[in-house]
Design an enzyme around this catalytic site. Sequence first.
Site, PDB file in Angstrom:
ATOM      1  CB  CYS A 116      -0.609   0.183   1.203  1.00  0.00           C
ATOM      2  SG  CYS A 116      -1.884  -1.685   1.372  1.00  0.00           S
ATOM      3  CG  ASP A 164      -6.306  -1.641   8.353  1.00  0.00           C
ATOM      4  OD1 ASP A 164      -5.089  -1.898   9.445  1.00  0.00           O
ATOM      5  OD2 ASP A 164      -6.878  -1.225   8.121  1.00  0.00           O
ATOM      6  CB  CYS A 187      -2.259   1.419   4.561  1.00  0.00           C
ATOM      7  SG  CYS A 187      -3.197  -0.316   4.995  1.00  0.00           S
ATOM      8  CG  ASP A 188      -7.826   0.045   5.582  1.00  0.00           C
ATOM      9  OD1 ASP A 188      -7.390   0.657   4.376  1.00  0.00           O
ATOM     10  OD2 ASP A 188      -8.131  -0.641   5.612  1.00  0.00           O
ATOM     11  CE  LYS A 189      -8.241   1.660  10.555  1.00  0.00           C
ATOM     12  NZ  LYS A 189      -7.999   0.475   9.390  1.00  0.00           N
ATOM     13  CB  CYS A 230      -7.443  -3.424  -0.988  1.00  0.00           C
ATOM     14  SG  CYS A 230      -6.191  -4.228   0.364  1.00  0.00           S
ATOM     15  CD  GLU A 263     -10.492  -2.880   9.275  1.00  0.00           C
ATOM     16  OE1 GLU A 263      -9.486  -3.948   8.471  1.00  0.00           O
ATOM     17  OE2 GLU A 263     -10.005  -1.557   8.788  1.00  0.00           O
ATOM     18  CB  SER A 276     -12.385  -5.319   6.227  1.00  0.00           C
ATOM     19  OG  SER A 276     -11.499  -5.006   4.503  1.00  0.00           O
TER      20      SER A 276
END
Length: 564
Positions: free
Chosen positions: A51, A83, A124-126, A196, A448, A474
């Site tokens: 990511c 994640d 990435c997510d966070k 993703c 998650e 997620s």
Amino acid sequence: MVRVRIRSPSWYDGVDNAPHRVYLRAVGFTEEDFSKPLVGVAVSWSELGPCNYHTLELARYVKEGVKEAGGAALAAPTIVVNDGINMGTPGMRYSLISRELIADSIEAQFNAHGVDAWVGIGGCDKTQPGIIMAMVRLNLPSVYLYGGSAEAGWLGERELTVEDVFEAVGAYYAGRITLEELKRVEELSFPTYGTCQGMFTANTMALLAEAMGVSLLGSATPPATSARRRKFAVESGKAAVRALELGIKPRDVVTYDALYNAAVALFATAGSTNAILHLLAIAHEAGVKFALEDFDKIGKRVPVIAALRPAGPYAMQDLDRVGGVPRLLKKLYKAGLLRGEALTVEGEPIGKLLERWEPPAVPEAGVLYDVDRPYKPHGGIRILWGNLAPRGAVMKIGAAEVLKFEGKALVFDGEAEAFKAVAAGEVKPGHVVVIRYEGPKGAPGMPEMLKVTAAIVGAGLGESVALVTDGRFSGATRGIMVGHVAPEAAAGGPIALVENGDRIVIDGEAGLLKLDVSDEELERRRRQWTPPPPKYKGGLLAKYAALVSQADQGAVTTPETCQC
């Protein structure tokens, strides 16, 4: 040439600051550089996953843009927790915590070194909400740049994303595919670096950053491998210097109207439920009153107009091909669903930017729909209320075929035991799997549940089994899944009182989450309930558990919520 310097002179000008300047001379600063605005570049970089693998390269392009605009740029790192790698492991407890660490580390680095403006690069997510939280907290001219999505994989004519791998595990345990077929999906689903590929949490937050106006219009969808991604990096560097010159600060941009627009975009794309948690946290940092009730009202007005995974068949690269986020936002704006007067980091209201933007001569090909003829008539997420969630819960109805469900509770005090039960075939049609003590304080870190939810769907139970949890999901989650139950079990919420066999009612249309147990019986159970001891007595997880608020407050760490 721009010479606006709002903080750096106090650090680097004059005789007294000669010792400060010597450190920057050692890394290449010239005499002329000290007269330029100092622009930081916060880089969330890591080789622990694809990511953020390429963000150092993007940072070099951002610095080029800063230099072209008359600034002097220096980059500094922040952390990444991947994640996907820690899903279903103890490592997932660190995922949401990393959001706070990222915001805190940027605050520490850039306040300590007197930058005048900055660009944050996330993936990435966070990393994304962490950077945006830091933007509004520091309130210095700043721009957010997304690292971009990975390209989708292919298995014959079937487009693959990482979601397929998680669900293939459940399909394997259910005997629906062979180990060789699982291995083939694993090998082909993630062919490049980047995030993703579906409208999962990373792409959701990138889209919302664009809708909020903290990133450049059109910058969310170009793939990580695209030359346009590098172009946006250069332009983001220029934009940060321009924002400094114009005096545009994040709190001028992240207003109620901007958060409103982000929520509209979230519901219109059936994006990740994590975004609600992150937008609440961003609102908290910005000092804007924006609550679950606001999401509830907005969500009832906005249909889903994007057929993006997991709610539809398409990936982020497909949205990019048909015009990206601007095409989506323009549809919402023309339908009167966006607040066009909201300012952006580009110095203009988002409505004016969208009015000028022209879509490419490419058919939408089922990726995007019109508001009056939507992909799905209801918004992608519904806020649920009831005696099981007095302070709210969230359900991703855009990725669920069944919106109403009643069943008997099958209770687990943690995700690991629930996954074992699914894999062993103990979860049957009609069950409501309840996973508790996985909230912000209880886990801690509100992990998650993708490993469990994907196993349920992969086993063919996605329309006959529901899941309710005080943890998170997620962005790749689909099925009858309710999360963010507040208050959480560790805080004494009603979810702590559920027993095996209790009847639970989920109504995604009416916004109801009900435990069909009498008030008298719940009170009897409450008298017998005792709060569990903290799982950690030292280290980061213990500090987080003592500071974190509930999910309906964004799971932020504040002195007001400290149990010290």
